[in-house]
Scaffold this motif. Structure first.
Motif, mmCIF file in Angstrom:
data_model
loop_
_atom_site.group_PDB
_atom_site.id
_atom_site.type_symbol
_atom_site.label_atom_id
_atom_site.label_comp_id
_atom_site.label_asym_id
_atom_site.label_seq_id
_atom_site.Cartn_x
_atom_site.Cartn_y
_atom_site.Cartn_z
ATOM 1 N N GLY A 88 15.002 5.399 -5.556
ATOM 2 C CA GLY A 88 14.042 4.392 -5.133
ATOM 3 C C GLY A 88 14.747 3.220 -4.476
ATOM 4 N N ARG A 89 14.040 2.535 -3.592
ATOM 5 C CA ARG A 89 14.668 1.509 -2.770
ATOM 6 C C ARG A 89 13.989 0.148 -2.935
ATOM 7 N NH1 ARG A 89 14.651 5.191 2.657
ATOM 8 N NH2 ARG A 89 12.423 5.142 2.160
ATOM 9 N N VAL A 90 14.771 -0.892 -2.717
ATOM 10 C CA VAL A 90 14.273 -2.263 -2.645
ATOM 11 C C VAL A 90 14.665 -2.802 -1.281
ATOM 12 C CG1 VAL A 90 14.343 -4.581 -3.638
ATOM 13 C CG2 VAL A 90 14.524 -2.578 -5.139
ATOM 14 N N TRP A 91 13.661 -3.326 -0.552
ATOM 15 C CA TRP A 91 13.871 -3.801 0.807
ATOM 16 C C TRP A 91 13.590 -5.303 0.905
ATOM 17 C CZ3 TRP A 91 15.629 -0.178 4.231
ATOM 18 C CH2 TRP A 91 15.341 1.166 3.960
ATOM 19 N N ARG A 92 14.207 -5.917 1.912
ATOM 20 C CA ARG A 92 13.879 -7.289 2.294
ATOM 21 C C ARG A 92 13.514 -7.282 3.771
ATOM 22 N NH1 ARG A 92 18.253 -11.783 1.100
ATOM 23 N NH2 ARG A 92 19.506 -10.361 2.365
ATOM 24 N N LEU A 93 12.274 -7.689 4.063
ATOM 25 C CA LEU A 93 11.792 -7.767 5.435
ATOM 26 C C LEU A 93 11.848 -9.218 5.891
ATOM 27 C CD1 LEU A 93 10.374 -6.600 7.948
ATOM 28 C CD2 LEU A 93 8.199 -6.866 6.718
ATOM 29 N N ASP B 298 0.841 -1.192 0.000
ATOM 30 C CA ASP B 298 0.000 0.000 0.000
ATOM 31 C C ASP B 298 0.880 1.248 0.000
ATOM 32 O OD1 ASP B 298 -1.486 2.280 1.474
ATOM 33 O OD2 ASP B 298 -3.090 0.905 0.919
ATOM 34 N N TYR B 299 0.652 2.103 -0.987
ATOM 35 C CA TYR B 299 1.478 3.303 -1.159
ATOM 36 C C TYR B 299 1.398 4.213 0.062
ATOM 37 C CZ TYR B 299 3.557 7.257 -3.722
ATOM 38 O OH TYR B 299 4.367 8.284 -4.142
ATOM 39 N N ARG B 300 0.243 4.276 0.683
ATOM 40 C CA ARG B 300 0.054 5.160 1.834
ATOM 41 C C ARG B 300 0.480 4.529 3.160
ATOM 42 N NH1 ARG B 300 -5.942 7.958 0.982
ATOM 43 N NH2 ARG B 300 -5.188 9.868 -0.020
ATOM 44 N N HIS B 301 0.255 3.236 3.308
ATOM 45 C CA HIS B 301 0.350 2.601 4.630
ATOM 46 C C HIS B 301 1.462 1.571 4.756
ATOM 47 C CE1 HIS B 301 -3.318 4.663 5.652
ATOM 48 N NE2 HIS B 301 -3.978 4.061 4.675
ATOM 49 N N GLY B 302 2.196 1.287 3.708
ATOM 50 C CA GLY B 302 3.263 0.307 3.798
ATOM 51 C C GLY B 302 2.778 -1.090 3.480
ATOM 52 N N VAL B 303 3.239 -2.069 4.240
ATOM 53 C CA VAL B 303 2.878 -3.470 4.022
ATOM 54 C C VAL B 303 1.788 -3.850 5.013
ATOM 55 C CG1 VAL B 303 3.698 -5.851 3.961
ATOM 56 C CG2 VAL B 303 5.212 -3.993 3.233
ATOM 57 N N LEU B 304 0.695 -4.415 4.486
ATOM 58 C CA LEU B 304 -0.447 -4.808 5.292
ATOM 59 C C LEU B 304 -0.766 -6.273 5.031
ATOM 60 C CD1 LEU B 304 -2.804 -1.821 4.321
ATOM 61 C CD2 LEU B 304 -1.262 -1.911 6.293
ATOM 62 N N THR B 305 -1.473 -6.895 5.964
ATOM 63 C CA THR B 305 -2.093 -8.189 5.691
ATOM 64 C C THR B 305 -3.592 -7.981 5.543
ATOM 65 O OG1 THR B 305 -2.417 -8.748 8.039
ATOM 66 C CG2 THR B 305 -0.363 -9.469 6.990
ATOM 67 N N LEU B 306 -4.212 -8.848 4.745
ATOM 68 C CA LEU B 306 -5.653 -8.810 4.527
ATOM 69 C C LEU B 306 -6.212 -10.219 4.655
ATOM 70 C CD1 LEU B 306 -8.397 -7.672 3.494
ATOM 71 C CD2 LEU B 306 -7.486 -7.931 1.161
ATOM 72 N N ASP B 307 -7.224 -10.374 5.500
ATOM 73 C CA ASP B 307 -7.993 -11.612 5.571
ATOM 74 C C ASP B 307 -9.165 -11.449 4.614
ATOM 75 O OD1 ASP B 307 -9.736 -13.694 6.122
ATOM 76 O OD2 ASP B 307 -9.409 -13.634 8.283
ATOM 77 N N PRO B 308 -9.157 -12.107 3.452
ATOM 78 C CA PRO B 308 -10.232 -11.880 2.475
ATOM 79 C C PRO B 308 -11.589 -12.416 2.914
ATOM 80 C CG PRO B 308 -8.779 -13.631 1.727
ATOM 81 C CD PRO B 308 -8.153 -13.051 2.965
ATOM 82 N N ARG B 309 -11.642 -13.208 3.969
ATOM 83 C CA ARG B 309 -12.924 -13.702 4.467
ATOM 84 C C ARG B 309 -13.642 -12.641 5.290
ATOM 85 N NH1 ARG B 309 -10.256 -18.633 7.509
ATOM 86 N NH2 ARG B 309 -9.066 -16.787 8.153
ATOM 87 N N SER B 310 -12.882 -11.933 6.118
ATOM 88 C CA SER B 310 -13.476 -10.935 7.005
ATOM 89 C C SER B 310 -13.232 -9.503 6.564
ATOM 90 C CB SER B 310 -12.928 -11.120 8.425
ATOM 91 O OG SER B 310 -11.537 -10.813 8.464
ATOM 92 N N GLY B 311 -12.219 -9.295 5.701
ATOM 93 C CA GLY B 311 -11.833 -7.940 5.322
ATOM 94 C C GLY B 311 -10.918 -7.269 6.321
ATOM 95 N N ALA B 312 -10.521 -7.978 7.383
ATOM 96 C CA ALA B 312 -9.655 -7.400 8.409
ATOM 97 C C ALA B 312 -8.259 -7.158 7.851
ATOM 98 C CB ALA B 312 -9.590 -8.320 9.617
ATOM 99 N N GLY C 253 7.786 5.458 -4.565
ATOM 100 C CA GLY C 253 7.464 6.871 -4.440
ATOM 101 C C GLY C 253 7.383 7.547 -5.790
ATOM 102 N N GLN C 254 7.882 8.767 -5.867
ATOM 103 C CA GLN C 254 7.886 9.536 -7.114
ATOM 104 C C GLN C 254 9.284 9.598 -7.720
ATOM 105 O OE1 GLN C 254 4.991 10.896 -8.663
ATOM 106 N NE2 GLN C 254 4.105 9.483 -7.170
ATOM 107 N N THR C 255 10.112 8.595 -7.443
ATOM 108 C CA THR C 255 11.471 8.590 -7.980
ATOM 109 C C THR C 255 11.453 8.352 -9.484
ATOM 110 O OG1 THR C 255 11.733 6.217 -7.554
ATOM 111 C CG2 THR C 255 12.373 7.730 -5.792
ATOM 112 N N GLY C 256 12.552 8.701 -10.115
ATOM 113 C CA GLY C 256 12.682 8.544 -11.559
ATOM 114 C C GLY C 256 14.066 8.985 -11.993
ATOM 115 N N LEU C 257 14.224 9.283 -13.257
ATOM 116 C CA LEU C 257 15.533 9.721 -13.751
ATOM 117 C C LEU C 257 15.983 11.001 -13.072
ATOM 118 C CD1 LEU C 257 15.194 8.973 -17.577
ATOM 119 C CD2 LEU C 257 16.424 7.640 -15.851
#
Length: 296
Positions: free
Chosen positions: A153-158, A97-111, A144-148
């Motif tokens: 821009g960054r690549v992460w490993r969590l 999510d561009y605004r909130h980072g990394v999220l989990t979603l339970d598609p059964r409940s929407g949580a 983000g809005q990175t470019g030439l």
């Protein structure tokens, strides 16, 4: 650029976002990315879970859909900009999510639950896409809005224990990312330089000899989401040109999926459980396309 012209493949319409679920309105996302024009949807992140259910995202309207035939069910709708998806187990989705980072979603409940909202209290530039490594770590692009004009821009490993490795910090708009079949190398789409980078993943997070693996034709947009098949072929969605490029393990384009009859904005792709059918989000038309990929 090409040794021989890539052979054309023609996709078919799999499903179209119903008119009743289109929301043609101006938004903060449209102001930043579409010059303020009303946008009724912008589809991304096609993903199949372990049960074969198909999901995709609608970025500007904060929706995650489960799609079955002509039925589109919003399993989540919230104040965010969801982009990439990845299935973790049979009943959980990871959301970039561009605004909130990394999220989990339970598609059964929407949580939804936050996984990573920042790095040492510093916010992300704007998370674009993510994938799971077989060791349980999450690889993600921080575009983000990175470019030439600003190749930062960054690549992460969590890691599963919460450690975060910064693998790349000089990316000109890191976007889609995939692993090779062996899980030893990461490929990252650098949208604004029209390139796909490739580099080895090491346990100590040292990146050496990052390589330009493939370059798409220059134009109004560069490579976006990507997929890999059982033969280690790379599939590169290329908005602007309306193509998905099929690239062999040596970096040569062998085919192109021409989506331009539907629109010029194929944003991402994923393989169906059969391993042969490529599903594509075509965002100009708000559609999901499908094409059977021939064997090498």
């Amino acid at each position: 650029m090409w040794n021989t012209p890539p052979a054309a493949l023609t996709p078919t319409l799999l499903s179209r976002l119903p008119d009743a679920q289109r929301r043609p309105r101006r938004s903060a996302w449209a102001d930043a990315n579409r010059d303020g024009a009303p946008v009724d949807s912008f589809l991304e992140g096609p993903c199949f879970d372990g049960a074969g259910n198909l999901f995709c995202t609608d970025i500007p309207h904060g929706r995650v859909f489960r799609v079955s035939g002509s039925h589109w069910e919003a399993v989540a709708e919230y104040e965010g900009w969801p982009n990439g998806l990845a299935a973790r187990g049979d009943d959980e989705l990871l959301v970039a999510d561009y605004r909130h980072g990394v999220l989990t979603l339970d598609p059964r409940s929407g949580a939804m639950t936050a996984v990573a909202e920042n790095i040492n209290s510093e916010g992300f530039r704007g998370i674009n896409d993510l994938i799971l490594h077989p060791d349980g770590s999450i690889l993600l692009t921080d575009q983000g809005q990175t470019g030439l004009q600003d190749p930062s821009g960054r690549v992460w490993r969590l890691h599963p224990d919460g450690r975060m490795d910064r693998l790349i910090s000089n990316g000109p708009s890191p976007n889609g990312l995939v692993l090779n079949r062996a899980g030893t190398h990461l490929l990252v789409a650098m949208t604004r330089s029209c390139e796909v980078w490739r580099f080895a993943l090491r346990p100590d997070a040292v990146v050496a000899k990052a390589n330009l693996f493939f370059r798409v034709p220059a134009g109004t947009s560069g490579p976006d989401g990507m997929a890999v098949d059982a033969h280690d072929r790379l599939f590169v969605a290329n908005p602007g040109h309306g193509q998905v490029w099929v690239v062999d393990p040596h970096g040569l384009a062998t085919h192109r999926v021409d989506c331009s009859a539907f629109g010029r904005m194929p944003t991402n792709c994923a393989f169906a459980p059969d391993g042969r059918t490529l599903v594509i989000t075509e965002s100009q038309s708000g559609s999901l396309l499908a094409v059977e990929i021939p064997a090498p």
